[in-house]
Design a protein around this motif. Structure first.
Motif, mmCIF file in Angstrom:
data_model
loop_
_atom_site.group_PDB
_atom_site.id
_atom_site.type_symbol
_atom_site.label_atom_id
_atom_site.label_comp_id
_atom_site.label_asym_id
_atom_site.label_seq_id
_atom_site.Cartn_x
_atom_site.Cartn_y
_atom_site.Cartn_z
ATOM 1 N N LYS A 178 0.905 -1.414 -0.029
ATOM 2 C CA LYS A 178 -0.033 0.009 0.010
ATOM 3 C C LYS A 178 0.985 1.241 -0.231
ATOM 4 N N LEU A 179 2.250 1.099 0.466
ATOM 5 C CA LEU A 179 2.815 2.192 0.634
ATOM 6 C C LEU A 179 3.822 2.485 -0.680
ATOM 7 N N ARG A 180 3.862 1.285 -1.672
ATOM 8 C CA ARG A 180 4.634 1.465 -2.871
ATOM 9 C C ARG A 180 4.131 2.391 -4.010
ATOM 10 N N VAL A 181 4.806 3.147 -4.666
ATOM 11 C CA VAL A 181 4.414 3.749 -5.959
ATOM 12 C C VAL A 181 5.396 3.112 -6.922
ATOM 13 N N ILE A 182 4.889 3.253 -8.212
ATOM 14 C CA ILE A 182 5.351 2.893 -9.449
ATOM 15 C C ILE A 182 5.920 4.240 -10.276
ATOM 16 N N SER A 183 6.784 4.034 -10.907
ATOM 17 C CA SER A 183 7.461 5.238 -11.613
ATOM 18 C C SER A 183 6.585 5.236 -12.958
ATOM 19 N N GLU A 184 6.534 6.318 -13.631
ATOM 20 C CA GLU A 184 5.914 6.563 -15.033
ATOM 21 C C GLU A 184 7.240 6.773 -15.830
ATOM 22 N N GLN A 185 8.044 5.687 -16.097
ATOM 23 C CA GLN A 185 9.410 5.765 -16.842
ATOM 24 C C GLN A 185 9.068 6.756 -18.014
ATOM 25 N N GLU A 186 7.935 6.376 -18.719
ATOM 26 C CA GLU A 186 7.908 7.291 -20.113
ATOM 27 C C GLU A 186 8.138 8.683 -19.977
ATOM 28 N N LEU A 187 7.816 9.374 -18.864
ATOM 29 C CA LEU A 187 8.038 10.734 -18.764
ATOM 30 C C LEU A 187 9.410 11.234 -18.647
ATOM 31 N N ALA A 188 10.773 10.474 -18.668
ATOM 32 C CA ALA A 188 11.671 11.005 -18.940
ATOM 33 C C ALA A 188 12.563 9.654 -19.133
ATOM 34 N N LYS A 189 12.595 9.520 -20.434
ATOM 35 C CA LYS A 189 13.163 7.880 -21.145
ATOM 36 C C LYS A 189 14.713 7.759 -20.804
ATOM 37 N N GLU A 190 15.266 8.663 -20.611
ATOM 38 C CA GLU A 190 16.827 8.620 -20.391
ATOM 39 C C GLU A 190 17.126 8.798 -18.839
ATOM 40 N N ILE A 191 16.025 8.887 -18.121
ATOM 41 C CA ILE A 191 16.543 8.953 -16.577
ATOM 42 C C ILE A 191 16.005 7.799 -16.050
ATOM 43 N N LYS A 192 16.544 6.680 -16.144
ATOM 44 C CA LYS A 192 16.233 5.364 -15.757
ATOM 45 C C LYS A 192 16.103 5.167 -14.269
ATOM 46 N N VAL A 193 14.862 4.706 -14.103
ATOM 47 C CA VAL A 193 14.724 4.195 -12.607
ATOM 48 C C VAL A 193 15.443 2.988 -12.028
ATOM 49 N N GLY A 194 16.414 3.235 -11.002
ATOM 50 C CA GLY A 194 17.351 2.261 -10.470
ATOM 51 C C GLY A 194 18.722 2.573 -11.208
ATOM 52 N N MET A 195 18.904 3.516 -12.182
ATOM 53 C CA MET A 195 20.207 3.829 -12.622
ATOM 54 C C MET A 195 20.713 5.276 -12.201
ATOM 55 N N ARG A 196 21.964 5.355 -12.376
ATOM 56 C CA ARG A 196 22.513 6.528 -11.665
ATOM 57 C C ARG A 196 21.965 7.961 -12.856
ATOM 58 N N MET A 197 21.759 9.007 -12.319
ATOM 59 C CA MET A 197 21.306 10.344 -12.978
ATOM 60 C C MET A 197 22.282 10.575 -13.853
ATOM 61 N N PRO A 198 21.948 10.418 -15.234
ATOM 62 C CA PRO A 198 23.061 11.049 -16.363
ATOM 63 C C PRO A 198 23.106 12.518 -16.194
ATOM 64 N N SER A 199 24.467 12.848 -16.737
ATOM 65 C CA SER A 199 24.635 14.256 -16.512
ATOM 66 C C SER A 199 24.611 15.283 -17.925
ATOM 67 N N PHE A 200 23.539 16.129 -18.014
ATOM 68 C CA PHE A 200 23.885 17.370 -19.010
ATOM 69 C C PHE A 200 24.104 18.691 -18.326
ATOM 70 N N LYS A 201 24.620 19.683 -19.306
ATOM 71 C CA LYS A 201 24.498 20.879 -18.813
ATOM 72 C C LYS A 201 23.249 21.675 -18.779
ATOM 73 N N VAL A 202 23.236 22.281 -17.551
ATOM 74 C CA VAL A 202 22.073 23.296 -17.484
ATOM 75 C C VAL A 202 22.687 24.630 -16.799
ATOM 76 N N LEU A 203 22.060 25.738 -16.771
ATOM 77 C CA LEU A 203 22.221 26.988 -16.297
ATOM 78 C C LEU A 203 21.446 27.426 -15.054
ATOM 79 N N ASN A 204 22.199 27.995 -14.370
ATOM 80 C CA ASN A 204 21.689 28.457 -12.775
ATOM 81 C C ASN A 204 20.882 29.402 -13.517
ATOM 82 N N GLN A 205 19.428 29.662 -13.188
ATOM 83 C CA GLN A 205 18.632 30.721 -13.566
ATOM 84 C C GLN A 205 19.185 32.156 -13.179
#
Ligand code: FAD
Length: 703
Positions: free
Chosen positions: A500-527
């Motif tokens: 009852k406490l578990r949630v399941i991801s919606e992986q298709e919303l971030a196809k390259e941010i794979k649940v269970g794997m390390r967060m990949p890295s791309f450049k972003v700018l500080n606002q």
């Protein structure tokens, strides 16, 4: 410590090799009262492990010493495959492949000897623990490795295992004399020649004689002393012959292989043209050599000397016949017609490979084993030190958050479920790789005994992904919200939270941010200041979870409405941010909220975001380091993060990252309920004293 020699610690670490040091490093970051002891009187100065995977460099970077390894190490860019020419039988270069698969990480594989890596850890442990423990009575001096200290007795009261405040572990520690703790050269490295075998100071590496002298003085003063330490948690990181493992009666399962290998660290004098490349050389009938170019002009040669089949009765080979000269002679035969010799040898050794993995990585989630204590295999693929450090990297933050009372003990089961599988994968990989590397090249397609060089190349390429460390994919658990079968422990127990406490991801919303794997890295700018950051640089290993809101196009009215609704829920006094953060602690100490939006940077300011995304501090004002944008930088190009992460630009998504940068959950931007449910599965509600996460602060402060 009390006067009668008894002392209490939260975490006791036995063994100050790569695994133990990584654990101590986490403890120093998180401010956990810890001790780390090692029977050795000195640390390693040369030889031993040397390869650092790109994932390990990412981890080092998250601890702020990645740059030290990056600058000092030798970078390996290309692998050259040398094989017998089918017509002449003479070795020739048959292929070149990149050493690290391009674009899998912002780092590439490098080599640097274990002593330097241990140095970085020691500095980091000392510096951070002095900061985090400065107000803890008895720990003002921080955490130091205690050399020349050996455990002699281990007792565990399993009735207290589930009591958070208990110290169910007692360990008797004996302080050795300087002489007792000095490693015996011949026993550890077959060294009969007086040559350095990795435990003396190398004249190539800059190191710390002063520190050693101080250590040995301190050692003499305490020598012979015995004390009993009571610990909440214990880590056995005491290597392949682990004393802790033996006390627990846990076994390694697997087998010894027939392959005997020699290792030679030399400054080579040679006409072989690829000596500064990583090379795999298969000769027609004299065996194989792996060439690993190193720092300080050194080159390491891994050479297969013989198999036990050649030895009478299939028993262990006669190690006394192995010495630097015999190893070199083998290399010369394999690399002929090229010539190779040396004037300077830094270190050498020889070993017979065993491929084994432990059945149990923990006793009741109180006593843990990591590193060589639970897996041994060949060193050729440069995995041992990396995987050992990554074991403790997986464990450290979990233990720290349980000790601190922010997480329940349920998360500790994931250590074994996550790492035992990696250890097994590693042994399988090593098995395939060793066979291909040690075998004789096939003469033609009909030569079934021989190793196909095409197969070798393809295994090398596939193996490279595994060997990079970035392919690690943890299974479903209370801290990895993905669908799929429950992950089993070695003993058959499951590690999922209550359904009852578990949630399941919606992986298709971030196809390259794979649940269970390390967060990949791309450049972003500080606002706020337009500075480009590699996203991973924002994910420091300090023990905090992160909710990353890919806010999408916040200039669109409908998206802004979703974001505002999320902001309102997050800033409520009963939000998960507020419930799980101790009232006296900073707003981002347990869960940090980050945003990456996709509207044009120049059309937005931080005040377009709900206040919870730029929290207020009564001393420092607004926090400008939480909101980022996927836009073009002035000097470092365009990271195109939304596209690379596979996130829809208009509507975005939300991601939960663990303190070790592994992806725990992916869902809709405004799916507050799933986030709350996820954290509620394992986090501990903190006593509330009216803490409000910036709710309503902004108006009041700016009047
Ligand atoms: P260790 O490094 O073995 O550290 C264990 C520590 O525990 C030691 O400091 C020891 O003194 C201490 N200890 C042991 N028993 C006790 C006790 N009873 N009480 C107190 N302290 C104790 N890996 C690579 O990645 N690349 C390579 O090229 C490579 N080459 C290698 C070459 C050789 C010859 C060897 C032996 C290993 C090599 N490895 C290599 C493997 C790598 O060294 C190990 O996988 C790695 O060091 C494991 O780290 P660890 O912390 O688990 O154990």
């Amino acid at each position: 410590d009390s006067a009668d020699g008894r002392s209490e610690v939260d975490v006791l670490i036995v063994g100050a090799g790569p695994a133990g040091l990584m654990m101590a490093n986490w403890m120093s970051r998180c401010g956990i009262r810890s001790r780390i002891v090692d029977k050795r009187g000195t640390k390693i100065f040369n030889g031993q492990a040397d390869g650092l995977q790109c994932r390990t460099l990412e981890i080092f970077d998250s601890f702020d010493f990645g740059h030290r390894a990056w600058i000092e190490s030798n970078h390996m860019l290309e692998i050259c495959l040398w094989n017998p020419d089918p017509k002449t039988g003479v070795i020739h270069r048959s292929d070149r492949i990149p050493d690290t698969i391009p674009n899998i990480s912002r780092f590439q594989q490098v080599v640097l000897h274990q002593g330097r890596i241990e140095r970085f850890f020691l500095d980091s442990i000392s510096e951070n623990s002095k900061r985090t423990l400065k107000d803890v009575p008895g720990w003002e001096g921080g955490i130091q490795v205690e050399h020349g200290v050996i455990p002699t007795l281990l007792e565990f009261d399993d009735k207290q295992a589930e009591d958070n405040d208990a110290y169910p572990i007692s360990v008797k520690l004996r302080h050795l004399t300087e002489e007792e703790s000095r490693p015996k050269q011949s026993a550890t490295s077959l060294n009969g020649s007086g040559l350095q075998d990795g435990l003396f100071r190398s004249n190539l590496a800059q190191d710390d004689t002063e520190e050693m002298l101080e250590k040995s003085k301190a050692l003499e003063a305490k020598a012979g002393k015995e004390e009993t330490v009571h610990a909440k948690y214990l880590l056995g990181a005491d290597g392949a012959h682990s004393w802790v493992r033996n006390q627990l009666g846990f076994k390694l399962q697997g087998e010894s292989t027939d392959y005997i290998w020699g290792v030679l660290d030399i400054v080579p004098i040679t006409d072989f043209p690829d000596i500064r490349m990583r090379c795999a050389i298969h000769s027609e009938s004299s065996g194989s050599v792996m060439v690993i170019p190193r720092e300080n002009k050194l080159v390491r040669l891994y050479i297969q000397l013989t198999t036990t089949e050649n030895v009478e009765g299939g028993k262990k080979a006669d190690r006394s016949k192995i010495n630097p000269e015999s190893i070199l002679a083998s290399a010369q035969r394999i690399m002929s017609p090229y010539k190779i010799t040396y004037r300077y040898c830094d270190w050498w050794t020889a070993y017979q490979i065993g491929q084994r993995v432990g059945n149990n990585f923990s006793l009741k989630e109180r006593i843990f084993l990591a590193g060589d204590a639970v897996h041994t295999h060949s060193p050729k693929a440069g995995q041992g030190m990396n995987v050992s450090m990554q074991d403790a990297f997986n464990l450290g933050w979990k233990v720290a958050s349980v000790v601190k009372g922010t997480s329940t003990r349920s998360i500790l089961k994931t250590y074994q479920s996550e790492r035992r599988k990696i250890a097994q994968d590693l042994i399988d990989f090593d098995h395939r790789f060793s066979r291909l590397f040690s075998g004789r090249p096939a003469k033609d397609v009909l030569d079934e005994e021989g190793i196909s060089m095409d197969e070798f190349k393809s295994a090398f390429q596939k193996g490279n992904l595994f060997a990079s460390g970035v392919a690690v994919d943890y299974g479903a658990s209370v801290i990895v919200a993905k669908a799929g079968d429950s992950t089993e422990q070695g003993d058959g127990t499951e590690v999922l939270g209550e359904e009852k406490l578990r949630v399941i991801s919606e992986q298709e919303l971030a196809k390259e941010i794979k649940v269970g794997m390390r967060m990949p890295s791309f450049k972003v700018l500080n606002q706020a200041d337009a500075r480009p950051w590699h996203f991973q640089e924002l994910l420091k290993s300090n023990g905090t979870w992160r909710v990353v809101v890919f806010a999408g196009n916040i200039k669109s009215a409908s998206q802004k409405t979703r974001l505002d609704a999320l902001g309102e829920k997050l800033s409520s006094p009963t939000s998960f941010l507020n419930r799980f953060t101790p009232p006296q602690k900073r707003y981002d100490s347990v869960i940090e909220l980050l945003a990456v939006h996709s509207a044009p940077r120049q059309d937005v300011t931080i005040f377009d975001f709900p206040a919870v995304f730029h929290p207020w501090d009564d001393t420092d004002g607004w926090d400008y380091w939480k909101i980022f944008v996927d836009d073009v930088s002035y000097h470092e190009g365009y990271g195109d993060a939304y596209k690379n992460y596979g996130v829809e630009r208009e509507t975005g998504c939300a991601v939960i990252l663990r303190p070790d940068q592994y992806v725990a959950w992916v869902g809709e931007v405004d799916d507050y309920e799933s986030m709350d449910k996820f954290f509620s599965g394992f986090m501990v509600e903190q006593a509330r004293k009216g803490r409000a996460m910036n709710g309503g602060k902004e108006g009041a402060q700016l009047k």
